[in-house]
Design an enzyme around this catalytic site. Structure first.
Site, mmCIF file in Angstrom:
data_model
loop_
_atom_site.group_PDB
_atom_site.id
_atom_site.type_symbol
_atom_site.label_atom_id
_atom_site.label_comp_id
_atom_site.label_asym_id
_atom_site.label_seq_id
_atom_site.Cartn_x
_atom_site.Cartn_y
_atom_site.Cartn_z
ATOM 1 C CB THR A 29 -15.139 -6.775 -5.977
ATOM 2 O OG1 THR A 29 -16.266 -6.052 -5.480
ATOM 3 C CG2 THR A 29 -15.202 -6.837 -7.483
ATOM 4 C CB THR A 57 -18.996 2.605 -0.071
ATOM 5 O OG1 THR A 57 -19.886 1.869 -0.923
ATOM 6 C CG2 THR A 57 -18.947 1.964 1.294
ATOM 7 C CG HIS A 62 -20.763 2.363 -6.822
ATOM 8 N ND1 HIS A 62 -19.430 2.279 -7.158
ATOM 9 C CD2 HIS A 62 -21.146 1.094 -6.524
ATOM 10 C CE1 HIS A 62 -19.033 1.025 -7.062
ATOM 11 N NE2 HIS A 62 -20.063 0.280 -6.681
HETATM 12 N N1 LIG Z 1 -20.306 -0.427 -3.136
HETATM 13 C C1 LIG Z 1 -19.346 -1.155 -3.710
HETATM 14 O O1 LIG Z 1 -18.355 -0.617 -4.198
HETATM 15 C C2 LIG Z 1 -19.505 -2.662 -3.724
HETATM 16 C C3 LIG Z 1 -18.441 -3.517 -4.052
HETATM 17 C C4 LIG Z 1 -18.646 -4.891 -4.020
HETATM 18 C C5 LIG Z 1 -19.898 -5.403 -3.709
HETATM 19 N N2 LIG Z 1 -20.911 -4.530 -3.414
HETATM 20 C C6 LIG Z 1 -22.250 -4.996 -3.071
HETATM 21 O O2 LIG Z 1 -22.238 -5.567 -1.773
HETATM 22 C C7 LIG Z 1 -23.356 -6.447 -1.647
HETATM 23 C C8 LIG Z 1 -22.890 -7.776 -1.077
HETATM 24 O O3 LIG Z 1 -22.114 -8.489 -2.033
HETATM 25 P P1 LIG Z 1 -21.503 -9.926 -1.644
HETATM 26 O O4 LIG Z 1 -20.624 -10.332 -2.770
HETATM 27 O O5 LIG Z 1 -20.947 -9.886 -0.268
HETATM 28 O O6 LIG Z 1 -22.839 -10.823 -1.645
HETATM 29 P P2 LIG Z 1 -23.035 -12.216 -0.909
HETATM 30 O O7 LIG Z 1 -24.192 -12.877 -1.603
HETATM 31 O O8 LIG Z 1 -21.734 -12.955 -0.809
HETATM 32 O O9 LIG Z 1 -23.460 -11.821 0.592
HETATM 33 C C9 LIG Z 1 -24.691 -11.256 0.910
HETATM 34 C C10 LIG Z 1 -25.096 -11.787 2.279
HETATM 35 O O10 LIG Z 1 -26.305 -11.118 2.662
HETATM 36 C C11 LIG Z 1 -27.031 -12.052 3.451
HETATM 37 N N3 LIG Z 1 -28.420 -11.638 3.579
HETATM 38 C C12 LIG Z 1 -29.396 -11.642 2.636
HETATM 39 N N4 LIG Z 1 -30.553 -11.200 3.166
HETATM 40 C C13 LIG Z 1 -30.305 -10.900 4.462
HETATM 41 C C14 LIG Z 1 -31.096 -10.397 5.545
HETATM 42 N N5 LIG Z 1 -32.403 -10.108 5.381
HETATM 43 N N6 LIG Z 1 -30.510 -10.228 6.739
HETATM 44 C C15 LIG Z 1 -29.204 -10.544 6.933
HETATM 45 N N7 LIG Z 1 -28.402 -11.019 5.942
HETATM 46 C C16 LIG Z 1 -28.948 -11.186 4.733
HETATM 47 C C17 LIG Z 1 -26.848 -13.375 2.690
HETATM 48 O O11 LIG Z 1 -27.167 -14.480 3.513
HETATM 49 C C18 LIG Z 1 -25.374 -13.281 2.304
HETATM 50 O O12 LIG Z 1 -24.536 -13.927 3.269
HETATM 51 C C19 LIG Z 1 -23.954 -6.532 -3.062
HETATM 52 O O13 LIG Z 1 -25.044 -5.642 -3.173
HETATM 53 C C20 LIG Z 1 -22.813 -6.079 -3.957
HETATM 54 O O14 LIG Z 1 -23.231 -5.565 -5.215
HETATM 55 C C21 LIG Z 1 -20.725 -3.191 -3.399
#
Ligand SMILES: NC(=O)c1ccc[n+]([C@@H]2O[C@H](COP(=O)([O-])OP(=O)(O)OC[C@H]3O[C@@H](n4cnc5c(N)ncnc54)[C@H](O)[C@@H]3O)[C@@H](O)[C@H]2O)c1
Length: 306
Positions: free
Chosen positions: A224, A143, A175
């Site tokens: 976020t 993304t 990013h």
């Molecule tokens: N690219 C962007 O602009 C952007 C923006 C926001 C968040 N993010 C990223 O998105 C990611 C997720 O953030 P979030 O707030 O949803 O986190 P979160 O902790 O709410 O969710 C992560 C999920 O991943 C699951 N998980 C962990 N290991 C796993 C596995 N082996 N198999 C399946 N599921 C597994 C967890 O159980 C959890 O439900 C982070 O890396 C965050 O930094 C990116």
């Protein structure tokens, strides 16, 4: 007609909101949820199916293992190891381990689609998924700086009282902290932004505000989700509709801009197969330096995974 199927791997804040955005936009027929936390995935699936029942089209929300992926068109990676609220760099050790445990097994089980990565640090993880999957580079997309770009456009739009969709300004690079807006190519209908609004816009301040917006949101609500979910669904929509729209995405470079073997945010055209073409901009000397710096930072992250 072939049914369009997406898989969301990790249904925490980002993954579950992405699934809800898919339901509301109605752009695919199946949303497969994958999470280590089975109860969470089940709860989201039932809630999403309630929402899907309001739509005219049939939308299936399924619970799957990530290895049950041979029929999936786009696999969206939104996992993290519980450090999503820390810095993106701090997530690297945890997220790269999770990705290494998932992607090779998907390939062994016949994944034939496109990977779309939101997990941070997004560029390094995009590169890792490309390497682990062995897929051609056009089928692995991060993304990247598209959300940062949309943030920049909406902040500029608020200042100039112009809709963000009419502002052709964008961000390139990591990013992360080394991203930068390409002011040399920013305009509204060909009119340079500094000509449109000579006195009011503090470009440096707006660039910094766009870059820091994610951290600001996390400070108030601890995650976020709405912005990034709109980013993810928009990218998928352009792929499914073969739109040929150009977005600023994390792409694997192979000579473009003079760099290879790295993923970084650059403008690229999307079609039904993924990245159709990377657009090479004519950077100013200062922008060339900023881009080189950003490449160096992402390569450092990549070296930590190797
Ligand atoms: N690219 C962007 O602009 C952007 C923006 C926001 C968040 N993010 C990223 O998105 C990611 C997720 O953030 P979030 O707030 O949803 O986190 P979160 O902790 O709410 O969710 C992560 C999920 O991943 C699951 N998980 C962990 N290991 C796993 C596995 N082996 N198999 C399946 N599921 C597994 C967890 O159980 C959890 O439900 C982070 O890396 C965050 O930094 C990116």
């Amino acid at each position: 007609m072939k049914l369009r199927k997406v898989m969301i791997i990790g249904v925490g804040n980002v993954g579950s909101t992405t699934a809800y955005t898919f339901v509301n936009r109605g752009i695919c027929e199946e949303i497969a949820l994958v999470d280590l936390n089975n109860d969470l995935a089940y709860g989201h699936a039932q809630d999403l199916l309630d929402a899907a029942a309001y739509r005219q089209n049939m939308i299936k929300v399924s619970l799957r293992e990530s290895t049950d992926c041979a029929d999936i068109d786009i696999a969206i990676i939104t996992v993290t190891s519980g450090l999503a609220q820390k810095s993106r760099a701090e997530e690297l050790a945890g997220t790269s381990k999770i990705v290494a445990s998932i992607v090779p097994n998907m390939m062994k089980n016949g994944f034939k689609g496109i990977f779309l990565i939101a997990t941070n640090p997004c560029d390094a993880i995009t590169y890792q998924v490309w390497k682990l999957s062995g897929l051609p580079r056009h089928r692995v997309i991060g993304t990247g700086v598209w959300l940062d770009t949309v943030r920049l456009r909406r902040l500029l739009g608020e200042q100039m009282d112009i809709g963000p969709q009419s502002i052709d300004a964008f961000i390139v690079g990591e990013h992360g902290d080394s991203q930068f807006p390409v002011w040399s190519h920013s305009s509204v209908y060909g009119i340079q932004l500094n000509q449109l609004d000579k006195n009011r816009i503090d470009f440096a301040e707006i660039g910094t505000a766009a870059k820091n917006k994610g951290f600001e949101i996390v400070k108030y609500k601890h995650c976020t989700e709405y912005g990034i979910s709109s980013t993810i669904t928009e990218i998928c929509q352009h792929i499914f509709t073969n739109s040929h729209r150009a977005l600023a995405l994390s792409c694997i470079l192979n000579g473009e801009y003079g760099y290879k073997d790295v993923a970084i945010g650059v403008p690229a055209i999307l079609d039904q197969h993924g990245i159709k073409k990377i657009i090479e901009l004519d950077f100013s000397d200062n922008e060339k330096q900023l881009f080189a710096n950003s490449i160096g930072i992402v390569k450092d992250y990549i070296d930590q995974i190797k």
